[in-house]
Design a protein around this motif. Structure first.
Motif, PDB file in Angstrom:
ATOM      1  N   PRO A 254       0.793  -1.231   0.000  1.00 57.93           N
ATOM      2  CA  PRO A 254       0.000   0.000   0.000  1.00 57.93           C
ATOM      3  C   PRO A 254       0.821   1.275   0.000  1.00 57.93           C
ATOM      4  CG  PRO A 254       0.100  -0.886   2.201  1.00 57.93           C
ATOM      5  CD  PRO A 254       0.818  -1.872   1.319  1.00 57.93           C
ATOM      6  N   ALA A 255       2.121   1.171   0.356  1.00 59.11           N
ATOM      7  CA  ALA A 255       3.020   2.333   0.389  1.00 59.11           C
ATOM      8  C   ALA A 255       2.487   3.440   1.291  1.00 59.11           C
ATOM      9  CB  ALA A 255       3.271   2.859  -1.030  1.00 59.11           C
ATOM     10  N   VAL A 256       2.184   3.075   2.531  1.00 63.64           N
ATOM     11  CA  VAL A 256       1.699   4.038   3.521  1.00 63.64           C
ATOM     12  C   VAL A 256       2.891   4.566   4.317  1.00 63.64           C
ATOM     13  CG1 VAL A 256       0.242   4.387   5.548  1.00 63.64           C
ATOM     14  CG2 VAL A 256      -0.507   2.837   3.709  1.00 63.64           C
ATOM     15  N   ALA A 257       3.061   5.881   4.342  1.00 67.60           N
ATOM     16  CA  ALA A 257       4.162   6.480   5.102  1.00 67.60           C
ATOM     17  C   ALA A 257       3.985   6.181   6.590  1.00 67.60           C
ATOM     18  CB  ALA A 257       4.212   7.986   4.860  1.00 67.60           C
ATOM     19  N   GLN A 258       5.094   5.902   7.269  1.00 65.49           N
ATOM     20  CA  GLN A 258       5.021   5.502   8.664  1.00 65.49           C
ATOM     21  C   GLN A 258       4.439   6.592   9.559  1.00 65.49           C
ATOM     22  OE1 GLN A 258       5.589   2.411   9.635  1.00 65.49           O
ATOM     23  NE2 GLN A 258       4.981   2.908  11.726  1.00 65.49           N
ATOM     24  N   ASN A 259       4.726   7.853   9.245  1.00 68.37           N
ATOM     25  CA  ASN A 259       4.214   8.937  10.098  1.00 68.37           C
ATOM     26  C   ASN A 259       2.728   9.210   9.870  1.00 68.37           C
ATOM     27  OD1 ASN A 259       4.425  10.070   7.583  1.00 68.37           O
ATOM     28  ND2 ASN A 259       5.604  11.854   8.229  1.00 68.37           N
ATOM     29  N   GLU A 260       2.120   8.535   8.884  1.00 65.33           N
ATOM     30  CA  GLU A 260       0.684   8.688   8.637  1.00 65.33           C
ATOM     31  C   GLU A 260      -0.124   7.484   9.118  1.00 65.33           C
ATOM     32  OE1 GLU A 260       0.047   9.356   4.511  1.00 65.33           O
ATOM     33  OE2 GLU A 260       1.228  11.206   4.420  1.00 65.33           O
ATOM     34  N   ALA A 439       9.044   0.891   6.248  1.00 72.93           N
ATOM     35  CA  ALA A 439       8.723   2.307   6.035  1.00 72.93           C
ATOM     36  C   ALA A 439       9.469   3.207   7.009  1.00 72.93           C
ATOM     37  CB  ALA A 439       7.219   2.531   6.172  1.00 72.93           C
ATOM     38  N   TRP A 440       9.887   2.652   8.144  1.00 73.71           N
ATOM     39  CA  TRP A 440      10.635   3.428   9.128  1.00 73.71           C
ATOM     40  C   TRP A 440      11.887   4.055   8.526  1.00 73.71           C
ATOM     41  CZ3 TRP A 440       8.891   4.236  14.020  1.00 73.71           C
ATOM     42  CH2 TRP A 440       7.889   3.395  14.496  1.00 73.71           C
ATOM     43  N   PHE A 441      12.442   3.446   7.476  1.00 71.06           N
ATOM     44  CA  PHE A 441      13.763   3.834   6.989  1.00 71.06           C
ATOM     45  C   PHE A 441      13.755   4.446   5.593  1.00 71.06           C
ATOM     46  CE2 PHE A 441      14.054   0.094   9.791  1.00 71.06           C
ATOM     47  CZ  PHE A 441      14.605   0.734  10.891  1.00 71.06           C
ATOM     48  N   GLY A 442      12.552   4.676   5.040  1.00 72.26           N
ATOM     49  CA  GLY A 442      12.444   5.380   3.766  1.00 72.26           C
ATOM     50  C   GLY A 442      13.211   4.692   2.654  1.00 72.26           C
ATOM     51  N   ASP A 443      13.673   5.506   1.701  1.00 68.14           N
ATOM     52  CA  ASP A 443      14.438   4.979   0.564  1.00 68.14           C
ATOM     53  C   ASP A 443      15.932   5.087   0.875  1.00 68.14           C
ATOM     54  OD1 ASP A 443      15.168   3.973  -1.850  1.00 68.14           O
ATOM     55  OD2 ASP A 443      14.579   5.713  -3.040  1.00 68.14           O
ATOM     56  N   ASN A 470       5.369  -3.054   3.496  1.00 68.42           N
ATOM     57  CA  ASN A 470       4.432  -1.934   3.442  1.00 68.42           C
ATOM     58  C   ASN A 470       4.795  -0.940   2.344  1.00 68.42           C
ATOM     59  OD1 ASN A 470       2.726   0.241   3.951  1.00 68.42           O
ATOM     60  ND2 ASN A 470       3.834   0.906   5.747  1.00 68.42           N
ATOM     61  N   THR A 471       6.033  -0.473   2.345  1.00 67.89           N
ATOM     62  CA  THR A 471       6.463   0.509   1.342  1.00 67.89           C
ATOM     63  C   THR A 471       7.471  -0.070   0.359  1.00 67.89           C
ATOM     64  OG1 THR A 471       8.150   1.297   2.885  1.00 67.89           O
ATOM     65  CG2 THR A 471       6.064   2.495   2.844  1.00 67.89           C
ATOM     66  N   GLY A 472       7.753  -1.358   0.462  1.00 73.33           N
ATOM     67  CA  GLY A 472       8.712  -2.009  -0.414  1.00 73.33           C
ATOM     68  C   GLY A 472      10.016  -2.316   0.307  1.00 73.33           C
ATOM     69  N   VAL A 473      10.796  -3.224  -0.240  1.00 71.91           N
ATOM     70  CA  VAL A 473      10.591  -3.891  -1.503  1.00 71.91           C
ATOM     71  C   VAL A 473       9.811  -5.185  -1.252  1.00 71.91           C
ATOM     72  CG1 VAL A 473      11.750  -4.995  -3.459  1.00 71.91           C
ATOM     73  CG2 VAL A 473      12.766  -2.969  -2.383  1.00 71.91           C
ATOM     74  N   SER A 474       8.624  -5.306  -1.885  1.00 74.25           N
ATOM     75  CA  SER A 474       7.910  -6.575  -1.905  1.00 74.25           C
ATOM     76  C   SER A 474       8.439  -7.375  -3.094  1.00 74.25           C
ATOM     77  CB  SER A 474       6.404  -6.353  -2.062  1.00 74.25           C
ATOM     78  OG  SER A 474       5.883  -5.660  -0.941  1.00 74.25           O
ATOM     79  N   ALA A 475       8.615  -8.678  -2.890  1.00 78.28           N
ATOM     80  CA  ALA A 475       9.275  -9.463  -3.943  1.00 78.28           C
ATOM     81  C   ALA A 475       9.001 -10.942  -3.746  1.00 78.28           C
ATOM     82  CB  ALA A 475      10.783  -9.209  -3.934  1.00 78.28           C
ATOM     83  N   LEU A 487       8.055  -5.221  -6.378  1.00 76.68           N
ATOM     84  CA  LEU A 487       7.527  -3.854  -6.412  1.00 76.68           C
ATOM     85  C   LEU A 487       8.562  -2.961  -5.742  1.00 76.68           C
ATOM     86  CD1 LEU A 487       3.822  -4.502  -5.340  1.00 76.68           C
ATOM     87  CD2 LEU A 487       4.579  -3.697  -7.589  1.00 76.68           C
ATOM     88  N   SER A 488       8.906  -1.857  -6.371  1.00 74.24           N
ATOM     89  CA  SER A 488       9.982  -0.991  -5.897  1.00 74.24           C
ATOM     90  C   SER A 488       9.582  -0.229  -4.640  1.00 74.24           C
ATOM     91  CB  SER A 488      10.378   0.000  -6.991  1.00 74.24           C
ATOM     92  OG  SER A 488      10.801  -0.674  -8.153  1.00 74.24           O
ATOM     93  N   ILE A 489      10.577   0.351  -3.999  1.00 74.37           N
ATOM     94  CA  ILE A 489      10.342   1.200  -2.829  1.00 74.37           C
ATOM     95  C   ILE A 489       9.374   2.324  -3.190  1.00 74.37           C
ATOM     96  CG2 ILE A 489      11.415   2.959  -1.376  1.00 74.37           C
ATOM     97  CD1 ILE A 489      12.225   0.446  -0.264  1.00 74.37           C
ATOM     98  N   GLY A 490       8.338   2.507  -2.351  1.00 77.83           N
ATOM     99  CA  GLY A 490       7.385   3.596  -2.544  1.00 77.83           C
ATOM    100  C   GLY A 490       6.328   3.348  -3.591  1.00 77.83           C
TER     101      GLY A 490
END
Length: 539
Positions: A254-260, A439-443, A470-475, A487-490
């Protein structure tokens, strides 16, 4: 090329003559550069320059003669600590991102954490190098001693206390799929020992030994790499690939930002996003007449899923009696002192009822729980993860099975970095399932390092690895560690892919670290024999 060679040939003298802050700086630089040999960079030939620097620094620092043991230990400790500090600082700086997600509470901790973690982890190579320095002497056998000590320190770091085997030397080959296949026999620790042996051999270029002997030693390192390459090529291209299983996967990212994620006003939007991605039409590669499995990542929804009947009804509508469903979720159980919380994986039947659950056994210290909780909370420290309370560990690693009998071993986030956890169950699963929230660590390099380490579990076990992040990388990786889909980051989306088949049990899956221990004791025997022969010649 000539300039690069000239710089390399000047290094031995610079290291041999260095002292004080220059020696520390060279060790720090060698450690920092060494981190780029690991994912996501994968520049493993760099170790052919940085590991010899350690050899030359020890050559210049160790004082020979009786009564010098204390000086040797201190010199080795200093070189090892500065090397380790540079290695871990350059490799782990990204952990600071986690403290900015809830910046109002945790931002003040970021600089301490970014520096404190490398400071503590550097003690492992420091102690290893102090032991090496104590027994350091002239001769090519010292290369064996260095490789043995550093690989052993990696193993100890991965097991002592709660263990933290992140970025061990064996991962230098993680992105070179042919060389990584050797992990199917000797595991990542054995791979690290081979890497250290191979990349220490250029140190003999500065030794005052015959040219022929130098060629033999460096040739042995090259032959080791060649042997790994041949083994890997045979396993990749000559060993038959298993048939694809009769299961189609849908992995939701879903690529949900951790702070949201944990804001109350976002709860419905996030949950609906999962439902929308889960219910969209399947890709053209979907097969008819096969079992389907929907997968959501770690702690997917920001509420207690089983305490929300409406959410369960809506999920059942998406499944429509046609798909099984696996999701990471926070699980609560009542107790005499109030609710107890677990970081869990739920398995749902196609009718939307809970069939089974697994509770994460190996929790992240300071993330999911606080060691010495009462003391540290009085100092203002809290666990980073947003949960009603600190998590409790599960009792054991176990396999979950779909109605068809297809089975999987859940590895929740951090558990995927432990070689001994994958395959630790009583029965061998059909695939490994790693659900995570990076998602805690971004890209940053962190999620890519985590991905590479999870992938190594598929090679070690001969099992496909499915990863939902959650935000990648799913594989999805096949049983030889080859990437099938990702699926790439973000990237927001759903990944539809057939589950690869599993291979026969590997040497590592049968015997664990036996071959690493065998290599370790063999090297130790060679070192002791060499020292005995040298002392005998002196007498």
């Amino acid at each position: 090329m000539h300039q690069l060679l000239a710089v390399f040939m000047a290094l031995p003298n610079a290291c041999l003559l260095a002292w004080g802050w220059r020696r520390c700086g060279l060790a720090l630089g060698a450690g920092g550069i060494s981190s780029f040999a690991l994912p996501p960079y994968g520049l493993w030939p760099l170790l052919a320059g940085t590991i010899p620097v350690l050899v030359w620094l020890l050559d210049g620092a160790v004082e020979h003669g009786s009564g010098r043991n204390k000086q040797r230990l201190l010199a080795g400790f200093s070189i090892g600590w500065w090397f380790g500090f540079g290695f871990f600082l350059a490799g782990f700086w990204w952990i600071g991102s986690a403290f900015l997600v809830d910046g109002d509470r945790f931002a003040w901790m970021m600089p301490f954490a970014v520096v404190a973690m490398p400071t503590g982890l550097a003690l492992f190579p420091a102690i290893a190098m102090s032991v090496v320095a104590r027994f350091w002497s002239e001769g090519s056998w010292r290369l064996l001693l260095l490789a043995l000590a550093l690989s052993t320190s990696d193993y100890i770091r991965g097991h002592i206390l709660t263990g933290f085997p992140w970025n061990t030397f064996g991962y230098v080959f993680a992105d070179t799929i042919v060389l990584a296949q050797t992990a199917s026999l000797i595991g990542v620790y054995g791979l690290g020992l081979l890497a250290l042996l191979v990349f220490s051999t250029p140190a003999v270029l500065a030794d005052s030994i015959a040219r022929g002997k130098k060629i033999v030693i460096m040739g042995a390192g090259a032959l080791c790499l060649l042997g790994m390459g041949i083994f890997g090529a045979v396993r990749l291209f000559l060993v038959a690939d298993p048939d694809v299983s009769a299961v189609d996967l849908r992995i939701v990212q879903p690529a949900v930002a951790q702070n949201e994620k944990w804001l109350p006003e976002n709860r419905e939007r996030i949950f609906q996003s999962y439902l929308d991605l889960s219910s969209q039409s399947w890709a053209n590669n979907a097969r008819s007449g096969v079992e389907r499995l929907l997968i959501w990542p770690e702690s997917a929804v920001p509420f207690l899923l089983t305490d929300s009947p409406d959410a369960l009804v809506r999920i059942a509508g998406v499944l429509d009696g046609d798909m099984s469903f696996v999701t990471g979720a926070v699980r609560a159980e009542p107790s005499a002192d109030g609710a107890v919380y677990f970081n869990s994986v739920y398995l749902f039947d196609p009718d939307g009822t809970v069939q089974d659950a697994y509770d994460k056994v190996h929790l992240v210290p300071f993330g999911e729980y606080l060691p010495l909780e009462d003391l540290l909370e009085t100092l203002g420290l809290k666990a980073l993860v947003n949960a009603p309370g600190t998590f409790q560990p599960g009792f054991r690693n176990r396999v979950l099975s779909l109605q068809s009998g297809t089975s999987f071993q859940p590895l929740i986030c951090y558990e995927a970095i432990f070689p001994e956890i994958a395959g630790s169950t009583d029965t061998r699963a059909d695939f490994l399932l790693n659900v995570t929230n990076d998602a805690w660590f971004g890209d940053s390099p962190g999620p890519y390092q985590h991905l590479a380490q999870a992938k190594m579990r598929s090679i070690e076990q001969g099992l496909p690895l499915v990863r939902a992040a959650n935000t990648g990388v799913s594989a999805v990786f096949d049983a030889k560690g080859r990437k099938v889909a990702f699926l790439s980051i973000g990237e927001r989306g759903a990944l539809d892919v057939a589950l690869p088949g599993k291979m026969l049990s590997t040497g590592f899956s049968k015997y664990g670290d036996f071959f690493f221990f065998a290599m370790t004791f063999l090297l130790l025997g060679l070192i002791l024999a060499q020292r005995h022969n040298r002392h005998s010649r002196k007498n």
